[in-house]
Design a protein around this motif. Structure first.
Motif, PDB file in Angstrom:
ATOM      1  N   THR A   1      -1.087  -7.369  -3.011  1.00 54.67           N
ATOM      2  CA  THR A   1      -2.232  -7.079  -2.137  1.00 54.67           C
ATOM      3  C   THR A   1      -1.940  -7.476  -0.689  1.00 54.67           C
ATOM      4  O   THR A   1      -2.808  -7.369   0.173  1.00 54.67           O
ATOM      5  N   GLY A   2      -0.761  -7.957  -0.430  1.00 52.49           N
ATOM      6  CA  GLY A   2      -0.328  -8.183   0.957  1.00 52.49           C
ATOM      7  C   GLY A   2      -0.844  -9.457   1.600  1.00 52.49           C
ATOM      8  O   GLY A   2      -0.537  -9.710   2.766  1.00 52.49           O
ATOM      9  N   THR A   3      -1.601 -10.277   0.849  1.00 51.22           N
ATOM     10  CA  THR A   3      -2.160 -11.470   1.508  1.00 51.22           C
ATOM     11  C   THR A   3      -1.050 -12.353   2.070  1.00 51.22           C
ATOM     12  O   THR A   3      -1.249 -13.043   3.062  1.00 51.22           O
ATOM     13  N   MET A   4       0.107 -12.331   1.410  1.00 45.44           N
ATOM     14  CA  MET A   4       1.197 -13.168   1.891  1.00 45.44           C
ATOM     15  C   MET A   4       2.081 -12.394   2.880  1.00 45.44           C
ATOM     16  O   MET A   4       2.343 -12.863   3.987  1.00 45.44           O
ATOM     17  N   THR A   5       2.530 -11.202   2.499  1.00 39.23           N
ATOM     18  CA  THR A   5       3.501 -10.499   3.363  1.00 39.23           C
ATOM     19  C   THR A   5       2.872  -9.922   4.629  1.00 39.23           C
ATOM     20  O   THR A   5       3.557  -9.757   5.628  1.00 39.23           O
ATOM     21  N   ARG A   6       1.571  -9.622   4.587  1.00 38.70           N
ATOM     22  CA  ARG A   6       0.935  -9.142   5.822  1.00 38.70           C
ATOM     23  C   ARG A   6       0.758 -10.275   6.828  1.00 38.70           C
ATOM     24  O   ARG A   6       0.314 -10.063   7.950  1.00 38.70           O
ATOM     25  N   ARG A   7       1.094 -11.490   6.425  1.00 36.27           N
ATOM     26  CA  ARG A   7       1.009 -12.623   7.355  1.00 36.27           C
ATOM     27  C   ARG A   7       2.388 -13.053   7.867  1.00 36.27           C
ATOM     28  O   ARG A   7       2.514 -14.079   8.514  1.00 36.27           O
ATOM     29  N   ILE A   8       3.412 -12.263   7.535  1.00 42.46           N
ATOM     30  CA  ILE A   8       4.751 -12.618   8.015  1.00 42.46           C
ATOM     31  C   ILE A   8       5.184 -11.557   9.031  1.00 42.46           C
ATOM     32  O   ILE A   8       5.401 -10.389   8.670  1.00 42.46           O
ATOM     33  N   LEU A   9       5.278 -11.958  10.276  1.00 42.22           N
ATOM     34  CA  LEU A   9       5.518 -11.021  11.365  1.00 42.22           C
ATOM     35  C   LEU A   9       6.782 -10.185  11.143  1.00 42.22           C
ATOM     36  O   LEU A   9       6.785  -8.968  11.333  1.00 42.22           O
ATOM     37  N   GLU A  10       7.850 -10.862  10.713  1.00 43.19           N
ATOM     38  CA  GLU A  10       9.125 -10.162  10.519  1.00 43.19           C
ATOM     39  C   GLU A  10       8.969  -9.008   9.522  1.00 43.19           C
ATOM     40  O   GLU A  10       9.636  -7.978   9.648  1.00 43.19           O
ATOM     41  N   LEU A  11       8.117  -9.178   8.523  1.00 37.56           N
ATOM     42  CA  LEU A  11       7.927  -8.125   7.520  1.00 37.56           C
ATOM     43  C   LEU A  11       6.988  -7.048   8.055  1.00 37.56           C
ATOM     44  O   LEU A  11       7.193  -5.854   7.833  1.00 37.56           O
ATOM     45  N   LEU A  12       5.973  -7.492   8.791  1.00 37.05           N
ATOM     46  CA  LEU A  12       5.020  -6.529   9.362  1.00 37.05           C
ATOM     47  C   LEU A  12       5.703  -5.591  10.345  1.00 37.05           C
ATOM     48  O   LEU A  12       5.328  -4.425  10.479  1.00 37.05           O
ATOM     49  N   LEU A  13       6.721  -6.108  11.012  1.00 33.92           N
ATOM     50  CA  LEU A  13       7.394  -5.276  12.006  1.00 33.92           C
ATOM     51  C   LEU A  13       8.115  -4.097  11.360  1.00 33.92           C
ATOM     52  O   LEU A  13       8.248  -3.038  11.951  1.00 33.92           O
ATOM     53  N   THR A  14       8.580  -4.274  10.099  1.00 27.27           N
ATOM     54  CA  THR A  14       9.275  -3.158   9.457  1.00 27.27           C
ATOM     55  C   THR A  14       8.282  -2.156   8.885  1.00 27.27           C
ATOM     56  O   THR A  14       8.582  -0.989   8.723  1.00 27.27           O
ATOM     57  N   GLU A  15       7.102  -2.622   8.539  1.00 25.30           N
ATOM     58  CA  GLU A  15       6.091  -1.729   7.977  1.00 25.30           C
ATOM     59  C   GLU A  15       4.740  -2.404   8.180  1.00 25.30           C
ATOM     60  O   GLU A  15       4.529  -3.505   7.692  1.00 25.30           O
ATOM     61  N   GLY A  16       3.841  -1.722   8.880  1.00 24.70           N
ATOM     62  CA  GLY A  16       2.631  -2.433   9.260  1.00 24.70           C
ATOM     63  C   GLY A  16       1.348  -1.941   8.645  1.00 24.70           C
ATOM     64  O   GLY A  16       0.347  -2.647   8.651  1.00 24.70           O
ATOM     65  N   SER A  17       1.346  -0.736   8.093  1.00 28.22           N
ATOM     66  CA  SER A  17       0.069  -0.239   7.582  1.00 28.22           C
ATOM     67  C   SER A  17       0.282   0.816   6.511  1.00 28.22           C
ATOM     68  O   SER A  17       1.399   1.207   6.205  1.00 28.22           O
ATOM     69  N   SER A  18      -0.825   1.278   5.971  1.00 31.84           N
ATOM     70  CA  SER A  18      -0.773   2.199   4.840  1.00 31.84           C
ATOM     71  C   SER A  18      -0.597   3.645   5.289  1.00 31.84           C
ATOM     72  O   SER A  18      -1.101   4.046   6.344  1.00 31.84           O
ATOM     73  N   TYR A  19       0.104   4.400   4.471  1.00 33.79           N
ATOM     74  CA  TYR A  19       0.252   5.836   4.687  1.00 33.79           C
ATOM     75  C   TYR A  19       0.060   6.558   3.377  1.00 33.79           C
ATOM     76  O   TYR A  19       0.272   5.983   2.301  1.00 33.79           O
ATOM     77  N   LEU A  20      -0.285   7.830   3.487  1.00 35.48           N
ATOM     78  CA  LEU A  20      -0.268   8.707   2.324  1.00 35.48           C
ATOM     79  C   LEU A  20       1.033   9.494   2.425  1.00 35.48           C
ATOM     80  O   LEU A  20       1.231  10.250   3.381  1.00 35.48           O
ATOM     81  N   TYR A  21       1.920   9.279   1.467  1.00 36.00           N
ATOM     82  CA  TYR A  21       3.210   9.969   1.494  1.00 36.00           C
ATOM     83  C   TYR A  21       3.070  11.318   0.806  1.00 36.00           C
ATOM     84  O   TYR A  21       2.535  11.422  -0.296  1.00 36.00           O
ATOM     85  N   ILE A  22       3.559  12.367   1.493  1.00 38.77           N
ATOM     86  CA  ILE A  22       3.372  13.733   1.002  1.00 38.77           C
ATOM     87  C   ILE A  22       4.676  14.514   1.181  1.00 38.77           C
ATOM     88  O   ILE A  22       5.456  14.216   2.095  1.00 38.77           O
ATOM     89  N   SER A  23       4.910  15.508   0.314  1.00 41.88           N
ATOM     90  CA  SER A  23       6.168  16.260   0.378  1.00 41.88           C
ATOM     91  C   SER A  23       6.152  17.241   1.550  1.00 41.88           C
ATOM     92  O   SER A  23       5.081  17.687   1.974  1.00 41.88           O
ATOM     93  N   PRO A  24       7.328  17.594   2.092  1.00 41.34           N
ATOM     94  CA  PRO A  24       7.386  18.555   3.193  1.00 41.34           C
ATOM     95  C   PRO A  24       6.736  19.897   2.821  1.00 41.34           C
ATOM     96  O   PRO A  24       6.022  20.483   3.632  1.00 41.34           O
ATOM     97  N   GLU A  25       6.940  20.351   1.569  1.00 41.27           N
ATOM     98  CA  GLU A  25       6.363  21.645   1.157  1.00 41.27           C
ATOM     99  C   GLU A  25       4.841  21.605   1.251  1.00 41.27           C
ATOM    100  O   GLU A  25       4.213  22.501   1.815  1.00 41.27           O
ATOM    101  N   ASP A  26       4.236  20.546   0.690  1.00 38.85           N
ATOM    102  CA  ASP A  26       2.777  20.452   0.698  1.00 38.85           C
ATOM    103  C   ASP A  26       2.243  20.285   2.120  1.00 38.85           C
ATOM    104  O   ASP A  26       1.210  20.862   2.472  1.00 38.85           O
TER     105      ASP A  26
END
Ligand SMILES: Nc1nc2c(c(=O)[nH]1)N[C@H]1C(S)=C(S)[C@@H](COP(=O)(O)OP(=O)(O)OC[C@H]3O[C@@H](n4cnc5c(=O)[nH]c(N)nc54)[C@H](O)[C@@H]3O)O[C@H]1N2
Ligand SMILES: Nc1nc2c(c(=O)[nH]1)N[C@H]1C(S)=C(S)[C@@H](COP(=O)(O)OP(=O)(O)OC[C@H]3O[C@@H](n4cnc5c(=O)[nH]c(N)nc54)[C@H](O)[C@@H]3O)O[C@H]1N2
Ligand code: SF4
Ligand SMILES: [Mo]
Length: 699
Positions: free
Chosen positions: A601-626
């Motif tokens: 649920t991110g309570t720990m990793t969303r509090r680590i700046l180094e990790l947030l910098l690589t990925e900061g928020s949610s996305y909906l991943y979708i295929s190029p065709e769709d």
């Protein structure tokens, strides 16, 4: 190093691999980690989460004092008052309505802490209503493996991958979720790698010989793991029962069954053969979307390029037929004799750092410690062991509890180290349930999303601030010792529980973790030979079962016989069933899962700046065709709707997901992923159907 620097052995607080490292402590403060090159799991390497875990220790967001809800927000109170409030509730409800109490234990906490929570629930509160996140994770594994193999754990250690000739990975993405395990896979690949010269010299497409290491991956997504495979079975989500039954039928038809093993060590094979007599392979290929030739190739390699090992994860368990799917994998392993020796095993890769331990300790509503399935006989055994009455009927699964809470039947909820508002299925339902429960206690290291709905918040010490044992996914029990003091008035979960025991005037009291562990050894036979003294000498742990103090531990299970009543493993036919379908209304299938730098649920990793910098928020991943078909480009914000909820979310286009499938990581709260999931559960194990929810996109 200057003399005021100490190195203290510790284990990573994130995943179930259980990587070891040293905490570097200077003047009572952790200032970093030091890798351990001879640690059997981490072998001198840590993934990004492990490398930065120490940053949580002095994090400014840490909870430091007990907090009580008042009309004007949360107000600090004393420990005395906080503990009395809880004890009073328990005393009141155990008289009138024990089963209106519910305890959520934690796979983040130690064995000693989990053991105590379930003992308090059963003997003092008088209810078997205790559970933890294994319900959302490997509950089907516990149900199916305990029933058919007699033991609910990974059969082989992770470095044993090196002994396998074929590795079958299904619904599991260790490259992101257990990087330590994946390292052993990469090593195995290298060891057997085809010399590049031979590849260059072969004039035609290279066909590996029978004796080379092969990796088969079955996953609807082109994951980092699948990219490393020799065969990728990219089937449709929710069709695994067709895929696995097809493989089994092909193995039977090609006469690749290990008859000697089946005869001597299993029962039920004839029923399996009978159940598949009319199974249509062509249909299975159509419904899974995988060419029959490819399924055939995978089945033949698995059954003949032996020894073969299976690794599986949430892509198998998190379905309404999760227990059946685990059984199908057991069937596959048993008929080919791929169990009970080096390189041959069935490995449920356990998720959290101590989820194996929390299950062993029976922070589960349907088992007593030692995987004693709850019934009047086992209740009698527990009464003899504990000298106290325990209820002899199973409690509610956590996933069943919410609906009971909604109708006012749950009055007390004690949450030690979980964030169910974000992790349990059906976000809106959980919000309503939490509001309905009279008294909610949250004991955490941070103010979680869930804590905002608590009546009482207790500040807990985190792993580096306490002493106790944890059991990793390969049953390796390791001891960690307190390295630094917790912040403010925070206390270890064990200390908090011990204060509660005093206040409750319980007939059992302990001086500290080692005394609790002594009782664990007495109650749980597989832990009998493990002692704190041995663990201090064997820093990297001992693997259970360990029946006596001179026993070295057991890396590989089931070498001679299975711990079932008659010593044989059970083969049980599994009904093929496609659990999600795309329809006109909902043309997509939504799955959720993990990304390497974030955690649950991110309570720990969303509090680590180094990790947030690589990925900061949610996305909906979708295929190029769709995306093309819907006229969408990267970062567009869409509305995602499922039968359970509708939320705005930005999209990211990636060939990682196939056409018709959508993916959302389960680490962020904006939107919470479980706003899209509902209350469908596997009736045998209670696991929710997280993987495979019908969905549509509204622009
Ligand atoms: N980085 C990181 N590591 C973690 C965690 C974390 O949050 N972050 N959490 C830990 C925990 S608690 C756990 S339980 C483990 C989980 O580890 P995994 O089991 O590897 O986790 P998931 O990503 O949830 O799911 C695995 C795969 O299942 C696939 N899948 C989806 N639907 C289906 C299906 O119908 N059939 C099949 N065969 N596959 C399908 C997904 O595409 C995904 O690649 O990871 C642990 N490690
Ligand atoms: N949609 C969807 N939902 C999912 C999943 C999915 O794949 N898709 N996966 C499911 C799975 S496999 C799992 S395991 C669950 C995880 O569900 P949870 O267990 O609820 O998730 P975590 O974020 O790991 O929560 C652990 C909490 O413990 C706290 N904590 C850490 N250390 C300590 C400690 O020493 N003491 C105390 N008291 N607290 C501590 C952390 O701050 C955190 O709040 O989520 C499930 N939910
Ligand atoms: S692989 Fe798992 S245990 Fe090892 S460092 Fe990464 S998160 Fe921690
Ligand atoms: Mo998990």
């Amino acid at each position: 190093m200057s003399s005021n620097i100490r190195l203290i052995y510790s284990i990573c607080p994130f995943c179930g691999a259980g990587c070891g490292f040293y905490l570097v402590v200077r003047d009572g403060v952790v200032i970093g980690v030091e890798r351990i090159f001879d640690h059997p799991v981490s072998v001198g390497v840590l993934c990004p989460k492990g490398a930065y875990a120490w940053k949580l220790i002095r994090h400014p967001d840490r909870l430091t004092t007990p907090l009580k809800r008042t009309e004007r927000g949360f107000k600090p109170i004393s420990w005395r008052e906080a503990i009395r409030l809880i004890a009073d509730r328990i005393k009141e409800l155990r008289r009138d309505d024990p089963d209106s109490m519910y305890f959520l234990a934690s796979a983040k906490c130690t064995n000693e802490e989990n053991y105590l929570v379930q003992k308090i629930a059963r003997t003092i509160a008088g209810t078997n209503n205790v559970d933890h996140c294994a319900r959302l994770c490997h509950a089907p594994t516990v149900a199916a493996l305990a029933r058919s193999l007699g033991s609910a754990a990974m059969t082989n250690p992770m470095n044993d991958v090196a002994n396998a000739k074929t590795l079958f990975i299904i619904g599991y993405n260790p490259a992101e979720t257990h990087p330590a395990i994946f390292r052993f896979v990469s090593e195995a690949k290298k060891k057997y790698a085809v010399p590049i010269r031979r590849l260059l010299l072969s004039r035609y497409a290279y066909t590996p010989s029978e004796t080379e290491f092969r990796m088969i991956v079955a996953d609807p997504r082109k994951t980092m793991t699948a990219l490393q495979s020799d065969i990728h079975l990219q089937h449709k989500p929710g069709t695994d029962s067709y895929l696995l039954n097809a493989m089994i039928k092909i193995i039977i038809d090609h006469d690749l069954v290990d008859k000697k093993f089946v005869e001597e060590r299993t029962e039920g094979y004839e029923l399996l053969v009978k159940s598949l007599r009319r199974f249509d392979l062509e249909y299975a290929s159509r419904i899974t979307g995988v060419p029959l030739k490819l399924i055939e190739e995978a089945a033949i390699i698995y059954a003949s390029n032996k020894p073969s090992t299976i690794y599986y994860g949430m892509g198998i368990t998190q379905h309404r037929n999760g227990t059946s799917l685990v059984q199908a994998l057991v069937n596959l392993a048993l008929i080919t004799g791929n169990i009970g020796r080096p390189g041959a095993g069935i490995c449920p890769a356990r998720g959290q750092n101590n989820v194996q331990g929390a299950c062993d300790m029976a922070a589960l509503p349907d088992f007593f410690p030692g995987y004693r399935k709850i019934n009047p006989d086992t209740a009698k055994t527990m009464k003899e062991l504990w000298g106290l009455e325990v209820p002899d009927k199973r409690g509610l699964f956590s996933t069943e509890m919410w609906n009971e809470a909604l109708v006012g039947k749950i009055k007390f909820l004690y949450i030690m180290g979980e964030n169910p508002l974000i992790s349990e299925p059906g976000y809106y339902r959980i919000v309503r349930a939490l509001k309905r429960i009279d008294f909610v206690v949250v004991q955490d290291i941070f103010l979680t999303e869930n804590a905002k709905y608590a009546d009482l918040i207790l500040p807990a010490a985190l792993w580096a601030e306490k002493t106790g044992t944890m059991t990793n996914t390969e049953r390796r029990v390791q001891l960690i010792e307190k390295a630094v003091d917790p912040p403010g008035e925070a206390k270890s979960d064990l200390e908090i529980l011990l204060m509660l025991l005093k206040e409750l005037e319980a007939p059992f009291q302990y001086s500290g973790p080692s005394e609790v562990f002594e009782e664990i050894r007495r109650v749980i036979p597989t832990y009998k030979g493990i002692t704190y003294e041995r663990l201090k000498k064997n820093r990297y742990g001992i693997q259970w079962p360990c029946p006596s103090e001179d026993h070295p531990g057991t890396p590989i299970l089931h070498t001679e016989k299975f711990p079932t009543p008659n010593g044989k493993a059970k083969i049980i036919p599994v009904r093929p069933e496609a659990t999600v379908a795309q329809t006109g209304d909902y043309p997509f299938i939504l799955i959720s899962g993990r990304r390497i730098t974030h955690y649950n649920t991110g309570t720990m990793t969303r509090r680590i700046l180094e990790l947030l910098l690589t990925e900061g928020s949610s996305y909906l991943y979708i295929s190029p065709e769709d995306a093309t078909q819907l006229g969408l480009s990267d970062e567009d914000i869409v509305e995602l709707e499922t039968p359970y909820g509708r939320e705005k979310i930005p999209i990211r286009i990636t060939p990682e997901v196939p056409k018709g499938v959508l993916f959302v990581p389960n680490h962020f709260i904006d939107p919470p992923v479980n706003a899209f999931t509902g209350d469908i559960i596997d009736y045998e194990s209670g696991i929710p159907e997280y993987k495979g929810v019908p969905a549509r996109i509204i622009k």
